[in-house]
Design a protein around this motif. Structure first.
Motif, PDB file in Angstrom:
ATOM      1  N   ALA A   1       0.745  -1.264   0.074  1.00 18.73           N
ATOM      2  CA  ALA A   1      -0.012   0.050   0.136  1.00 18.73           C
ATOM      3  C   ALA A   1       0.911   1.165  -0.066  1.00 18.73           C
ATOM      4  O   ALA A   1       0.607   2.262  -0.831  1.00 18.73           O
ATOM      5  CB  ALA A   1      -0.826   0.176   1.234  1.00 18.73           C
ATOM      6  N   THR A   2       2.161   1.039   0.972  1.00 22.38           N
ATOM      7  CA  THR A   2       2.834   2.419   0.440  1.00 22.38           C
ATOM      8  C   THR A   2       3.474   2.309  -0.729  1.00 22.38           C
ATOM      9  O   THR A   2       3.823   3.681  -0.957  1.00 22.38           O
ATOM     10  CB  THR A   2       4.100   2.228   1.762  1.00 22.38           C
ATOM     11  N   LEU A   3       3.938   1.433  -1.269  1.00 27.87           N
ATOM     12  CA  LEU A   3       4.356   1.584  -2.538  1.00 27.87           C
ATOM     13  C   LEU A   3       3.368   2.305  -3.422  1.00 27.87           C
ATOM     14  O   LEU A   3       4.158   2.851  -4.334  1.00 27.87           O
ATOM     15  CB  LEU A   3       4.755   0.182  -2.937  1.00 27.87           C
ATOM     16  N   SER A   4       2.261   1.695  -3.670  1.00 29.26           N
ATOM     17  CA  SER A   4       1.233   2.076  -4.447  1.00 29.26           C
ATOM     18  C   SER A   4       0.792   3.642  -4.436  1.00 29.26           C
ATOM     19  O   SER A   4       0.210   4.001  -5.233  1.00 29.26           O
ATOM     20  CB  SER A   4       0.154   1.227  -4.500  1.00 29.26           C
ATOM     21  N   SER A   5       1.351   4.246  -3.275  1.00 30.14           N
ATOM     22  CA  SER A   5       0.870   5.861  -3.138  1.00 30.14           C
ATOM     23  C   SER A   5       1.852   6.403  -3.972  1.00 30.14           C
ATOM     24  O   SER A   5       1.633   7.506  -4.311  1.00 30.14           O
ATOM     25  CB  SER A   5       1.082   6.082  -1.874  1.00 30.14           C
ATOM     26  N   LEU A   6       3.054   6.064  -4.527  1.00 27.76           N
ATOM     27  CA  LEU A   6       3.579   6.532  -5.582  1.00 27.76           C
ATOM     28  C   LEU A   6       2.678   6.806  -6.820  1.00 27.76           C
ATOM     29  O   LEU A   6       1.595   6.091  -6.993  1.00 27.76           O
ATOM     30  CB  LEU A   6       5.041   5.850  -6.000  1.00 27.76           C
ATOM     31  N   PRO A   7       3.107   7.752  -7.945  1.00 26.63           N
ATOM     32  CA  PRO A   7       2.226   7.982  -8.972  1.00 26.63           C
ATOM     33  C   PRO A   7       2.150   6.577  -9.881  1.00 26.63           C
ATOM     34  O   PRO A   7       3.196   5.865  -9.823  1.00 26.63           O
ATOM     35  CB  PRO A   7       3.206   8.817  -9.637  1.00 26.63           C
ATOM     36  N   ALA A   8       0.982   6.423 -10.239  1.00 22.69           N
ATOM     37  CA  ALA A   8       0.602   5.005 -10.758  1.00 22.69           C
ATOM     38  C   ALA A   8       1.572   4.769 -11.858  1.00 22.69           C
ATOM     39  O   ALA A   8       1.687   3.481 -12.300  1.00 22.69           O
ATOM     40  CB  ALA A   8      -0.828   5.007 -11.152  1.00 22.69           C
ATOM     41  N   PHE A   9       2.174   5.661 -12.800  1.00 22.45           N
ATOM     42  CA  PHE A   9       2.947   5.369 -13.858  1.00 22.45           C
ATOM     43  C   PHE A   9       4.261   5.203 -13.676  1.00 22.45           C
ATOM     44  O   PHE A   9       5.155   5.162 -14.564  1.00 22.45           O
ATOM     45  CB  PHE A   9       2.572   6.403 -15.033  1.00 22.45           C
ATOM     46  N   ALA A  10       4.739   5.610 -12.335  1.00 20.65           N
ATOM     47  CA  ALA A  10       6.128   5.668 -11.916  1.00 20.65           C
ATOM     48  C   ALA A  10       7.012   4.630 -12.450  1.00 20.65           C
ATOM     49  O   ALA A  10       7.912   4.486 -12.934  1.00 20.65           O
ATOM     50  CB  ALA A  10       6.373   5.673 -10.591  1.00 20.65           C
ATOM     51  N   THR A  11       6.374   3.276 -12.400  1.00 19.35           N
ATOM     52  CA  THR A  11       6.997   2.136 -12.701  1.00 19.35           C
ATOM     53  C   THR A  11       7.311   2.064 -14.448  1.00 19.35           C
ATOM     54  O   THR A  11       8.270   1.796 -14.811  1.00 19.35           O
ATOM     55  CB  THR A  11       6.486   0.845 -12.538  1.00 19.35           C
ATOM     56  N   LEU A  12       6.178   2.649 -15.083  1.00 13.68           N
ATOM     57  CA  LEU A  12       6.479   2.841 -16.723  1.00 13.68           C
ATOM     58  C   LEU A  12       7.784   3.782 -16.908  1.00 13.68           C
ATOM     59  O   LEU A  12       8.592   3.258 -17.708  1.00 13.68           O
ATOM     60  CB  LEU A  12       5.213   3.401 -17.119  1.00 13.68           C
ATOM     61  N   THR A  13       7.808   4.774 -16.204  1.00 12.14           N
ATOM     62  CA  THR A  13       8.972   5.628 -16.186  1.00 12.14           C
ATOM     63  C   THR A  13      10.301   4.885 -15.899  1.00 12.14           C
ATOM     64  O   THR A  13      11.082   5.143 -16.822  1.00 12.14           O
ATOM     65  CB  THR A  13       8.938   6.896 -15.442  1.00 12.14           C
ATOM     66  N   ASP A  14      10.228   4.255 -14.696  1.00 11.07           N
ATOM     67  CA  ASP A  14      11.396   3.693 -14.560  1.00 11.07           C
ATOM     68  C   ASP A  14      11.760   2.612 -15.647  1.00 11.07           C
ATOM     69  O   ASP A  14      12.930   2.450 -15.845  1.00 11.07           O
ATOM     70  CB  ASP A  14      11.470   2.594 -13.082  1.00 11.07           C
ATOM     71  N   ASP A  15      10.613   1.943 -16.023  1.00 13.09           N
ATOM     72  CA  ASP A  15      11.164   0.945 -17.309  1.00 13.09           C
ATOM     73  C   ASP A  15      11.775   1.913 -18.305  1.00 13.09           C
ATOM     74  O   ASP A  15      12.726   1.267 -19.035  1.00 13.09           O
ATOM     75  CB  ASP A  15       9.953   0.244 -17.860  1.00 13.09           C
ATOM     76  N   ALA A  16      11.216   2.721 -18.741  1.00 14.23           N
ATOM     77  CA  ALA A  16      11.593   3.684 -19.796  1.00 14.23           C
ATOM     78  C   ALA A  16      12.911   4.100 -19.555  1.00 14.23           C
ATOM     79  O   ALA A  16      13.948   4.020 -20.562  1.00 14.23           O
ATOM     80  CB  ALA A  16      10.734   4.905 -20.179  1.00 14.23           C
ATOM     81  N   ILE A  17      13.270   4.631 -18.384  1.00 11.95           N
ATOM     82  CA  ILE A  17      14.727   5.034 -18.129  1.00 11.95           C
ATOM     83  C   ILE A  17      15.541   4.017 -18.155  1.00 11.95           C
ATOM     84  O   ILE A  17      16.879   4.075 -18.813  1.00 11.95           O
ATOM     85  CB  ILE A  17      14.712   5.579 -16.508  1.00 11.95           C
ATOM     86  N   ALA A  18      15.227   2.732 -17.408  1.00 15.96           N
ATOM     87  CA  ALA A  18      16.134   1.642 -17.631  1.00 15.96           C
ATOM     88  C   ALA A  18      16.455   1.141 -19.074  1.00 15.96           C
ATOM     89  O   ALA A  18      17.789   0.728 -19.419  1.00 15.96           O
ATOM     90  CB  ALA A  18      15.482   0.436 -16.958  1.00 15.96           C
ATOM     91  N   ALA A  19      15.499   1.105 -19.837  1.00 17.95           N
ATOM     92  CA  ALA A  19      15.650   0.822 -21.483  1.00 17.95           C
ATOM     93  C   ALA A  19      16.521   1.963 -22.151  1.00 17.95           C
ATOM     94  O   ALA A  19      17.332   1.641 -22.920  1.00 17.95           O
ATOM     95  CB  ALA A  19      14.210   1.050 -22.394  1.00 17.95           C
ATOM     96  N   LEU A  20      16.848   3.436 -21.578  1.00 20.27           N
ATOM     97  CA  LEU A  20      17.552   4.260 -22.117  1.00 20.27           C
ATOM     98  C   LEU A  20      18.940   4.033 -21.586  1.00 20.27           C
ATOM     99  O   LEU A  20      20.159   3.987 -22.368  1.00 20.27           O
ATOM    100  CB  LEU A  20      17.160   5.733 -21.841  1.00 20.27           C
ATOM    101  N   THR A  21      19.129   3.749 -20.252  1.00 22.21           N
ATOM    102  CA  THR A  21      20.375   3.780 -19.793  1.00 22.21           C
ATOM    103  C   THR A  21      21.008   2.555 -19.720  1.00 22.21           C
ATOM    104  O   THR A  21      22.387   2.317 -19.355  1.00 22.21           O
ATOM    105  CB  THR A  21      20.469   4.392 -18.260  1.00 22.21           C
ATOM    106  N   GLY A  22      20.033   1.588 -19.691  1.00 22.99           N
ATOM    107  CA  GLY A  22      20.569  -0.065 -19.678  1.00 22.99           C
ATOM    108  C   GLY A  22      20.967  -0.416 -18.117  1.00 22.99           C
ATOM    109  O   GLY A  22      21.993  -1.248 -18.009  1.00 22.99           O
ATOM    110  N   GLY A  23      20.169   0.497 -17.244  1.00 22.78           N
ATOM    111  CA  GLY A  23      20.693   0.164 -16.017  1.00 22.78           C
ATOM    112  C   GLY A  23      21.891   0.761 -15.227  1.00 22.78           C
ATOM    113  O   GLY A  23      22.130   0.604 -14.179  1.00 22.78           O
ATOM    114  N   ALA A  24      22.535   1.638 -16.090  1.00 18.98           N
ATOM    115  CA  ALA A  24      23.678   2.258 -15.651  1.00 18.98           C
ATOM    116  C   ALA A  24      23.476   3.040 -14.281  1.00 18.98           C
ATOM    117  O   ALA A  24      22.293   4.071 -14.500  1.00 18.98           O
ATOM    118  CB  ALA A  24      24.482   2.867 -16.699  1.00 18.98           C
ATOM    119  N   ASP A  25      24.344   3.345 -13.516  1.00 17.36           N
ATOM    120  CA  ASP A  25      24.042   4.384 -12.514  1.00 17.36           C
ATOM    121  C   ASP A  25      24.132   5.635 -13.293  1.00 17.36           C
ATOM    122  O   ASP A  25      24.724   6.050 -13.889  1.00 17.36           O
ATOM    123  CB  ASP A  25      25.373   4.274 -11.556  1.00 17.36           C
ATOM    124  N   MET A  26      23.511   6.655 -12.554  1.00 16.32           N
ATOM    125  CA  MET A  26      23.097   7.995 -12.748  1.00 16.32           C
ATOM    126  C   MET A  26      23.745   9.032 -11.725  1.00 16.32           C
ATOM    127  O   MET A  26      23.619   8.624 -10.569  1.00 16.32           O
ATOM    128  CB  MET A  26      21.787   8.033 -13.208  1.00 16.32           C
TER     129      MET A  26
END
Lengths: 109, 140
Positions: free
Chosen positions: B19-44
């Motif tokens: 429940a605490t996790l889902s209080s984040l914006p609903a699409f946040a995981t989509l963004t994480d996926d999109a960012i991971a696709a861009l960076t290949g999981g590299a540190d930022m």
């Protein structure tokens, strides 16, 4: 969408060699996101400009990929250096295959 | 399965975490996926680029966004509360004077705008700005 698309670009007419100039571009386009629905609940199909490029004498300045989250009438402001007199060419690519372009000359003293 | 009191408690704490996790914006995981696709999981890294966004946007249909990323080869903007997180990707050519640009974007709701810069040496830099949106820009 081919009606009412009108590019507007602001480039200084003169500059010194190697000077940084600011360029502003705007193109009138509804940028239909593909998220909206019409009165009957049908999704309005996406229709956007998906790419914008600016080149000077054939060399690239900026190349932008646009997603539906870019606002109606996409606006960009960016900076360029001009090594010599020449022509800026601005190109917008529409989802429907149309290409809109405009050019601006600049004199370098 | 027999439900013991212990198992029930464990289950309860699990749902609490969810429940605490889902209080984040609903699409946040989509963004994480999109960012991971861009960076290949590299540190930022953070701090090398600046993202300028209004604190409060009255109209989510046109929110002015500007960034300045010295040394970047490519900058991608994301909006983590939009149905599609990607906003735009800027690639800089040899004649661009600065790695900066400004544009106007649509924001569906109050959310973070994230800029990821791919630097010339291949590393990644990130900047984030929270924008409060009064009227959303995705239309119903």
């Amino acid at each position: 969408m081919a009606s009412g698309v009108k590019p507007r670009v602001k480039v200084p007419k003169k500059a010194a060699a190697g000077e940084t100039i600011t360029i502003k571009t705007l193109i009138s386009h509804k940028m239909e996101s593909g998220q909206r629905k019409d009165d009957d609940g049908n999704v309005i199909p996406r229709s956007i400009i998906n790419r914008f490029t600016a080149d000077f004498n054939g060399e690239n300045v900026i190349d932008v990929v646009l997603e539906p989250a870019v606002s109606t009438n996409p606006y960009f402001q960016f900076e360029a250096v001009v090594p010599e007199s020449g022509e800026f060419k601005f190109t917008w690519y529409d989802d429907d295959g149309s290409v809109y372009d405009t050019a601006k000359k600049i004199t370098v003293s | 399965m027999e439900m013991t009191r212990r198992k029930l408690l464990a289950l309860g704490s699990g749902t609490f975490v969810l429940a605490t996790l889902s209080s984040l914006p609903a699409f946040a995981t989509l963004t994480d996926d999109a960012i991971a696709a861009l960076t290949g999981g590299a540190d930022m890294g953070e701090g090398a680029i600046t993202l300028t966004a209004p604190e409060i946007a009255e109209n989510g249909n046109t929110v002015p966004i500007a960034f300045d990323a010295p040394g970047a080869a490519e900058v991608t903007l994301f909006a983590d509360g939009n149905p599609v997180p990607n906003v735009a990707t800027f690639k800089f050519g040899p004649l661009s004077a600065s790695r900066s640009a400004s544009t106007r974007i649509r924001l569906a709701t109050t959310q973070n705008v994230v800029a990821i810069a791919k630097m010339e040496d291949g590393s990644f830099q990130m900047a984030k700005a929270n924008v409060k949106v009064t009227i959303g820009g995705c239309g119903g």
